[in-house]
Design a protein around this motif. Structure first.
Motif, PDB file in Angstrom:
ATOM      1  N   THR A 222      35.778-102.830  23.613  1.00  0.00           N
ATOM      2  CA  THR A 222      37.135-103.109  24.093  1.00  0.00           C
ATOM      3  C   THR A 222      37.847-104.169  23.258  1.00  0.00           C
ATOM      4  N   ALA A 223      37.086-105.037  22.584  1.00  0.00           N
ATOM      5  CA  ALA A 223      37.704-106.131  21.824  1.00  0.00           C
ATOM      6  C   ALA A 223      38.588-105.623  20.696  1.00  0.00           C
ATOM      7  N   ALA A 288      42.074-105.296  27.301  1.00  0.00           N
ATOM      8  CA  ALA A 288      41.939-103.846  27.396  1.00  0.00           C
ATOM      9  C   ALA A 288      40.714-103.500  28.233  1.00  0.00           C
ATOM     10  N   SER A 289      40.835-102.493  29.067  1.00  0.00           N
ATOM     11  CA  SER A 289      39.690-102.009  29.839  1.00  0.00           C
ATOM     12  C   SER A 289      38.907-101.021  28.987  1.00  0.00           C
ATOM     13  N   LEU A 290      37.692-100.726  29.405  1.00  0.00           N
ATOM     14  CA  LEU A 290      36.893 -99.738  28.690  1.00  0.00           C
ATOM     15  C   LEU A 290      37.568 -98.373  28.765  1.00  0.00           C
ATOM     16  N   ASP A 296      41.954 -94.431  23.841  1.00  0.00           N
ATOM     17  CA  ASP A 296      42.493 -94.703  22.506  1.00  0.00           C
ATOM     18  C   ASP A 296      41.577 -94.155  21.418  1.00  0.00           C
ATOM     19  N   ILE A 297      40.271 -94.372  21.579  1.00  0.00           N
ATOM     20  CA  ILE A 297      39.306 -93.919  20.583  1.00  0.00           C
ATOM     21  C   ILE A 297      39.305 -92.391  20.497  1.00  0.00           C
ATOM     22  N   ALA A 298      39.329 -91.726  21.661  1.00  0.00           N
ATOM     23  CA  ALA A 298      39.350 -90.262  21.675  1.00  0.00           C
ATOM     24  C   ALA A 298      40.614 -89.733  21.013  1.00  0.00           C
ATOM     25  N   GLN A 299      41.764 -90.367  21.299  1.00  0.00           N
ATOM     26  CA  GLN A 299      43.030 -89.930  20.698  1.00  0.00           C
ATOM     27  C   GLN A 299      43.047 -90.192  19.197  1.00  0.00           C
TER      28      GLN A 299
END
Length: 309
Positions: A222-223, A288-290, A296-299
């Motif tokens: 998340t960081a 940011a939450s997990l 975001d990572i998936a997108q």
């Protein structure tokens, strides 16, 4: 690889289905003994295929996997008695009672706990005499968990363990999983509940299209994503009055600021509000939450694939 330290080791693991579809495309990761590791991903990411390889249900088409230092497929007779598995659907005989179901399973389990102990452990002690078909969906998930921990496993595979549970049941399950970890059990968890992964996991990996696209502790994952600050400006005050350094997205008086320096940005915002003699309504600042990081990572991964990178 140091097998004394790791309970699970996967190196360049691959799985290909008929027609050439590669569900797992050369992933590598390890799970330390006594660790809770969450494997996350959207539907079709390859989580189930990966877990089936770890459980020894099928052999990999490439790479290698070691569970407790052994090949879980070729040395299944050695590995299986030391692992517990909780599937998404246990498929119990509906006319057996909860106690009869556990007793039946105990007959096939090495070093099984007493039936009453297993049921009490998952909060079903008072439902021992109830037939499976009369249990609620959440109670059947608890029964699944009772069978998974029946043999005091060294490694516990949990596939969506709290699906169908209410909030109290979910928290009770989290506490049980945490207690098992404290007792030395290694846990590999798949879940669609990001709060669950954030609460339980020591480390996690996010999969997309058969690849691991992010790994680390929940805090590390998340960081890398921006924190957010939200608030509502007073009547008559426009977003244009905000300092340029506070890059803001505005929807009327509703403001959202994304930042990688939450403390500094929030401090600047509060100083500006004080100097301007303004009160910010509904002020909410959080990292940011997990779940946000996961989306975001998936997108990002999907955009990279679309761009052909």
């Amino acid at each position: 690889m140091t097998t004394d330290h790791y309970a699970i080791e996967a190196e360049e693991l691959r799985r290909t289905y008929a027609g050439g579809f590669e569900a797992v495309t050369g992933i590598s990761f390890s799970v330390a003994r006594g660790e809770i590791f969450a494997l996350l991903g959207t539907n079709g990411a390859g989580k189930t295929s990966t877990v089936e390889l770890l459980e020894g249900l099928t052999a990999p088409d490439g790479g290698q996997v070691r569970v407790l230092g052994h090949d879980p497929y070729r040395e299944r007779a050695v590995v299986r008695p030391r692992t517990g598995v909780m599937l998404q659907d246990g498929g119990f005989p509906s006319d057996l009672t909860a106690a009869e179901t556990v007793r039946m399973w105990a007959g096939c389990t090495s070093g099984a706990r007493p039936v009453a102990e297993a049921l009490e452990l998952v909060g079903l002690g008072d439902r021992a005499g109830v037939r499976v078909k009369q249990l609620s969906g959440g109670e059947r998930r608890r029964l699944d968990l009772a069978l998974a921990v029946l043999g005091r496993p060294e490694i516990l595979f949990l596939d969506e363990p709290t699906t169908g549970l209410d909030a109290e049941g979910r928290r009770d399950t989290w506490e049980l999983v945490g207690a098992l970890r404290e007792g030395g059990t290694t846990v590999l968890l798949t879940t669609h509940y990001m709060e669950e992964a954030e609460f339980l996991a020591d480390r996690l990996a996010i999969m997309h299209r058969g690849r691991i696209v992010s790994t680390g502790t929940p805090a590390e994952v998340t960081a890398a994503r921006p924190a957010r600050i939200r608030f509502v400006l007073p009547e008559g005050v426009t977003a244009g009055r905000l300092p340029l350094s506070l890059r803001a997205a505005a929807n009327g008086r509703r403001i959202e600021i994304r930042t990688h320096e939450l403390q500094d940005t929030l401090g600047e915002l509060l100083r500006w509000a004080r100097d301007s003699d303004l009160r910010l309504e509904g002020l909410d600042a959080r990292s940011a939450s997990l779940e946000e990081a996961f989306l975001d990572i998936a997108q990002d991964s999907a955009r990279t694939e679309s761009a052909g990178v």
